[in-house]
Design an enzyme around this catalytic site. Structure first.
Site, PDB file in Angstrom:
ATOM      1  N   LYS A 113       0.821  -1.202   0.000  1.00  0.00           N
ATOM      2  CA  LYS A 113       0.000   0.000   0.000  1.00  0.00           C
ATOM      3  C   LYS A 113       0.865   1.266   0.000  1.00  0.00           C
ATOM      4  O   LYS A 113       2.088   1.198   0.191  1.00  0.00           O
ATOM      5  CB  LYS A 113      -0.937  -0.033   1.220  1.00  0.00           C
ATOM      6  CG  LYS A 113      -1.956  -1.190   1.199  1.00  0.00           C
ATOM      7  CD  LYS A 113      -2.846  -1.145   2.449  1.00  0.00           C
ATOM      8  CE  LYS A 113      -3.847  -2.280   2.492  1.00  0.00           C
ATOM      9  NZ  LYS A 113      -4.726  -2.189   3.692  1.00  0.00           N
ATOM     10  N   TYR A 160     -12.402  -2.681  -3.071  1.00  0.00           N
ATOM     11  CA  TYR A 160     -12.900  -2.672  -1.699  1.00  0.00           C
ATOM     12  C   TYR A 160     -14.430  -2.640  -1.635  1.00  0.00           C
ATOM     13  O   TYR A 160     -14.991  -2.251  -0.599  1.00  0.00           O
ATOM     14  CB  TYR A 160     -12.315  -1.490  -0.926  1.00  0.00           C
ATOM     15  CG  TYR A 160     -10.885  -1.714  -0.446  1.00  0.00           C
ATOM     16  CD1 TYR A 160     -10.546  -2.832   0.324  1.00  0.00           C
ATOM     17  CD2 TYR A 160      -9.879  -0.790  -0.741  1.00  0.00           C
ATOM     18  CE1 TYR A 160      -9.245  -3.033   0.771  1.00  0.00           C
ATOM     19  CE2 TYR A 160      -8.564  -0.987  -0.286  1.00  0.00           C
ATOM     20  CZ  TYR A 160      -8.263  -2.108   0.469  1.00  0.00           C
ATOM     21  OH  TYR A 160      -6.979  -2.308   0.926  1.00  0.00           O
ATOM     22  N   ASN A 220      -1.738  -0.030   7.473  1.00  0.00           N
ATOM     23  CA  ASN A 220      -1.288  -1.397   7.757  1.00  0.00           C
ATOM     24  C   ASN A 220      -0.503  -2.046   6.619  1.00  0.00           C
ATOM     25  O   ASN A 220      -0.375  -3.268   6.554  1.00  0.00           O
ATOM     26  CB  ASN A 220      -2.452  -2.261   8.253  1.00  0.00           C
ATOM     27  CG  ASN A 220      -3.527  -2.439   7.205  1.00  0.00           C
ATOM     28  OD1 ASN A 220      -3.411  -1.928   6.095  1.00  0.00           O
ATOM     29  ND2 ASN A 220      -4.573  -3.172   7.547  1.00  0.00           N
ATOM     30  N   HIS A 223      -2.080  -5.356   1.557  1.00  0.00           N
ATOM     31  CA  HIS A 223      -3.325  -6.099   1.343  1.00  0.00           C
ATOM     32  C   HIS A 223      -2.968  -7.490   0.862  1.00  0.00           C
ATOM     33  O   HIS A 223      -2.036  -7.646   0.083  1.00  0.00           O
ATOM     34  CB  HIS A 223      -4.190  -5.416   0.274  1.00  0.00           C
ATOM     35  CG  HIS A 223      -5.285  -6.320  -0.229  1.00  0.00           C
ATOM     36  ND1 HIS A 223      -6.497  -6.450   0.426  1.00  0.00           N
ATOM     37  CD2 HIS A 223      -5.321  -7.201  -1.264  1.00  0.00           C
ATOM     38  CE1 HIS A 223      -7.235  -7.357  -0.215  1.00  0.00           C
ATOM     39  NE2 HIS A 223      -6.551  -7.830  -1.244  1.00  0.00           N
ATOM     40  N   GLU A 273      -9.620 -10.902  -7.400  1.00  0.00           N
ATOM     41  CA  GLU A 273      -8.663  -9.803  -7.308  1.00  0.00           C
ATOM     42  C   GLU A 273      -7.564  -9.910  -8.367  1.00  0.00           C
ATOM     43  O   GLU A 273      -7.189  -8.899  -8.976  1.00  0.00           O
ATOM     44  CB  GLU A 273      -8.070  -9.749  -5.893  1.00  0.00           C
ATOM     45  CG  GLU A 273      -9.110  -9.304  -4.869  1.00  0.00           C
ATOM     46  CD  GLU A 273      -8.653  -9.398  -3.418  1.00  0.00           C
ATOM     47  OE1 GLU A 273      -9.429  -8.966  -2.544  1.00  0.00           O
ATOM     48  OE2 GLU A 273      -7.534  -9.894  -3.144  1.00  0.00           O
TER      49      GLU A 273
HETATM   50  P1  IDP Z   1      -7.539  -7.155   5.821  1.00  0.00           P
HETATM   51  O1  IDP Z   1      -6.766  -6.123   5.035  1.00  0.00           O
HETATM   52  O2  IDP Z   1      -6.741  -7.690   6.974  1.00  0.00           O
HETATM   53  O3  IDP Z   1      -8.110  -8.241   4.950  1.00  0.00           O
HETATM   54  P2  IDP Z   1     -10.250  -6.069   5.994  1.00  0.00           P
HETATM   55  O4  IDP Z   1     -11.182  -6.311   7.123  1.00  0.00           O
HETATM   56  O5  IDP Z   1     -10.521  -6.751   4.691  1.00  0.00           O
HETATM   57  O6  IDP Z   1      -8.767  -6.388   6.516  1.00  0.00           O
HETATM   58  O7  IDP Z   1     -10.211  -4.501   5.763  1.00  0.00           O
HETATM   59  C1  IDP Z   1      -9.615  -3.959   4.589  1.00  0.00           C
HETATM   60  C2  IDP Z   1      -8.775  -2.775   4.977  1.00  0.00           C
HETATM   61  O8  IDP Z   1      -9.619  -1.751   5.467  1.00  0.00           O
HETATM   62  C3  IDP Z   1      -7.761  -3.020   6.106  1.00  0.00           C
HETATM   63  O9  IDP Z   1      -6.555  -3.586   5.648  1.00  0.00           O
HETATM   64  C4  IDP Z   1      -7.558  -1.627   6.651  1.00  0.00           C
HETATM   65  O10 IDP Z   1      -6.655  -0.887   5.800  1.00  0.00           O
HETATM   66  C5  IDP Z   1      -8.957  -1.023   6.494  1.00  0.00           C
HETATM   67  N1  IDP Z   1      -9.737  -1.151   7.716  1.00  0.00           N
HETATM   68  C6  IDP Z   1     -10.359  -2.254   8.188  1.00  0.00           C
HETATM   69  N2  IDP Z   1     -11.008  -2.008   9.329  1.00  0.00           N
HETATM   70  C7  IDP Z   1     -10.798  -0.693   9.583  1.00  0.00           C
HETATM   71  C8  IDP Z   1     -11.219   0.178  10.636  1.00  0.00           C
HETATM   72  O11 IDP Z   1     -11.920  -0.206  11.568  1.00  0.00           O
HETATM   73  N3  IDP Z   1     -10.791   1.489  10.540  1.00  0.00           N
HETATM   74  C9  IDP Z   1     -10.016   1.945   9.523  1.00  0.00           C
HETATM   75  N4  IDP Z   1      -9.600   1.153   8.513  1.00  0.00           N
HETATM   76  C10 IDP Z   1      -9.981  -0.153   8.551  1.00  0.00           C
HETATM   77 MG    MG Z   2      -9.565  -8.133   3.460  1.00  0.00          MG
END
Ligand code: IDP
Ligand code: MG
Length: 149
Positions: free
Chosen positions: A9, A49, A112, A115, A126
């Site tokens: 990212k 997304y 984070n 992805h 994807e």
């Molecule tokens: P993942 O990336 O571990 O699969 P997902 O639940 O699919 O997690 O969420 C996609 C992305 O959305 C996360 O990597 C993060 O960047 C963002 N995200 C998820 N939950 C939150 C939140 O509660 N606040 C802000 N960003 C979030």
């Molecule tokens: Mg995810």
């Protein structure tokens, strides 16, 4: 053989961690099948997304992933999806195990770093969303037999 889709990212690119993170995947034994450096469009971000579109953080997520260039790739190997998810760690870096990418480099959920596809169906969707068939490269690694039995 399984394929999974990964995005380094914008925070990973800005922090100059692309090489370090790709090196982790390579060292593990995953095979690079496709890779590109690109600016994500709003449309692509929204499609990628789409599953999160009703979530309160959706707009921030789209702003984050389009905030600068990313490195997108497809990695291959037996159980590649699970192996990469394990390497990436829990969504929130505060909960990610040390040794995982998010556990080693991340501070907050909205930064984070990476992805990774979360299952076979999403991986397939994807890969097809981000890469054309002609961008998925088929080749043999000479050291294959030392990585896979
Ligand atoms: P993942 O990336 O571990 O699969 P997902 O639940 O699919 O997690 O969420 C996609 C992305 O959305 C996360 O990597 C993060 O960047 C963002 N995200 C998820 N939950 C939150 C939140 O509660 N606040 C802000 N960003 C979030
Ligand atoms: Mg995810």
């Amino acid at each position: 053989m399984e394929r999974t889709f990964i995005i380094l990212k914008p925070d990973a690119v800005q922090r100059q961690l692309v090489g370090e993170l790709v090196a982790r995947f390579e060292r593990h034994g995953l095979k690079i099948v496709a890779m590109k450096f690109m600016q994500v469009s709003i449309d692509l971000a929204r499609e990628h997304y789409a599953v999160h579109q009703a979530r309160p953080f959706f707009n921030d997520l789209i702003a984050y992933i389009t905030s600068g260039p990313v490195a997108a790739m497809v990695l291959e190997g037996p159980a590649a999806i699970q192996i990469v998810r394990n390497m990436v760690g829990a969504t929130n870096p505060a909960e990610a195990a040390p040794g995982s990418i998010r556990g080693d480099y991340g501070m907050q959920i909205g930064r984070n770093l990476v992805h990774a596809s979360d299952g076979p169906e999403t991986a397939q969707t994807e890969v097809a969303l981000w890469f054309n068939d002609s961008e998925l490269v088929s080749y043999e690694r000479d050291l294959e037999r030392w990585i896979l039995e």
